[in-house]
Motif scaffolding. Sequence first.
Motif, PDB file in Angstrom:
ATOM      1  N   GLN A 130       0.972  -1.414  -0.136  1.00  0.00           N
ATOM      2  CA  GLN A 130       0.257  -0.108   0.129  1.00  0.00           C
ATOM      3  C   GLN A 130       0.724   1.280  -0.375  1.00  0.00           C
ATOM      4  O   GLN A 130       2.203   1.179   0.170  1.00  0.00           O
ATOM      5  CB  GLN A 130      -0.914   0.350   0.694  1.00  0.00           C
ATOM      6  CG  GLN A 130      -0.432   0.151   2.805  1.00  0.00           C
ATOM      7  CD  GLN A 130      -1.305  -0.301   3.544  1.00  0.00           C
ATOM      8  OE1 GLN A 130      -1.941  -0.119   3.273  1.00  0.00           O
ATOM      9  NE2 GLN A 130      -0.758  -0.516   4.584  1.00  0.00           N
ATOM     10  N   HIS A 131       0.113   2.384   0.046  1.00  0.00           N
ATOM     11  CA  HIS A 131       1.317   3.243  -0.043  1.00  0.00           C
ATOM     12  C   HIS A 131       2.240   3.637  -0.819  1.00  0.00           C
ATOM     13  O   HIS A 131       2.856   4.293  -1.550  1.00  0.00           O
ATOM     14  CB  HIS A 131       1.601   3.912   1.643  1.00  0.00           C
ATOM     15  CG  HIS A 131       0.143   3.920   1.695  1.00  0.00           C
ATOM     16  ND1 HIS A 131      -0.590   5.016   2.471  1.00  0.00           N
ATOM     17  CD2 HIS A 131       0.553   3.065   3.451  1.00  0.00           C
ATOM     18  CE1 HIS A 131      -1.577   4.632   3.439  1.00  0.00           C
ATOM     19  NE2 HIS A 131      -0.479   3.363   3.971  1.00  0.00           N
ATOM     20  N   LEU A 197       2.991  13.155   2.125  1.00  0.00           N
ATOM     21  CA  LEU A 197       1.770  13.045   1.367  1.00  0.00           C
ATOM     22  C   LEU A 197       1.850  13.821   0.199  1.00  0.00           C
ATOM     23  O   LEU A 197       2.173  15.098   0.701  1.00  0.00           O
ATOM     24  CB  LEU A 197       1.016  13.653   2.730  1.00  0.00           C
ATOM     25  CG  LEU A 197      -0.114  13.730   2.857  1.00  0.00           C
ATOM     26  CD1 LEU A 197      -1.243  11.941   2.688  1.00  0.00           C
ATOM     27  CD2 LEU A 197      -1.043  14.114   4.173  1.00  0.00           C
TER      28      LEU A 197
END
Length: 237
Positions: A130-131, A197
């Motif tokens: 993920q990410h 982010l």
Amino acid sequence: MLVKTRGIVLNFIKYRETSIITRIYTEELGLQTYIVNSIRQKSNTTRIALFQPFTLLDMVVYTSAKGGITRISEYKCNYPFSSIPYDIRKSSMLLFLSEMLSFTVKEEEENRDLFNFLHNAIIAFDQQEQHFENFHLIFLLQLSSYLGFGPTSGADVTSQIAFSGSQNLINGRPAVIHFQMYEDLFDNLINDPTATLITNGKVRREMLQIIIWYYQLHMDSLGEIRSLKVLSEVLAE
């Protein structure tokens, strides 16, 4: 002469009725082009899968002092992917990145640092559950260092694009002001990529376009990236 080497498949094209011509970045010989005969027969569907973009191979290959297209004596998968073929987001990213590599990596000579970077990045990407939405951005920024024009800060990227003259006004504002919006994000991607982010797909797509412009400033050979549209559609949020 036969040479044993690891290789990273970049792409292939069909050749005659049953063969392919494939470009592979090798550990021992740099970028090489090989012809593989009788691989597009119905009985060889599993073998052709080994020449999809970024497949990692162990090979024994022929070399020629004259260069040009040679042949592969033996080949097998070095690392079977566990997620990339089954995740359209990942496979689309690698299709795009393989196209970028095809335009930017040209040397037919050993470069172990570059090979190890590519090899390790692909395996880490396959293992990342993920990410991984920023992987292609991080990959291209890091790759640029191996190609000789890696930025040391976000300002390196944004200022070069803003003052290149290729973009004057964006959305009615001076380009330099528009690109400054992304300076901190590029800083983070360069210095602490795993903690960066990026809020949405639109920002990510704009940052990718900036990186492509950055590459075009430094590499005359960078042509139209056909897989970019597919990647943008797959990663749209």
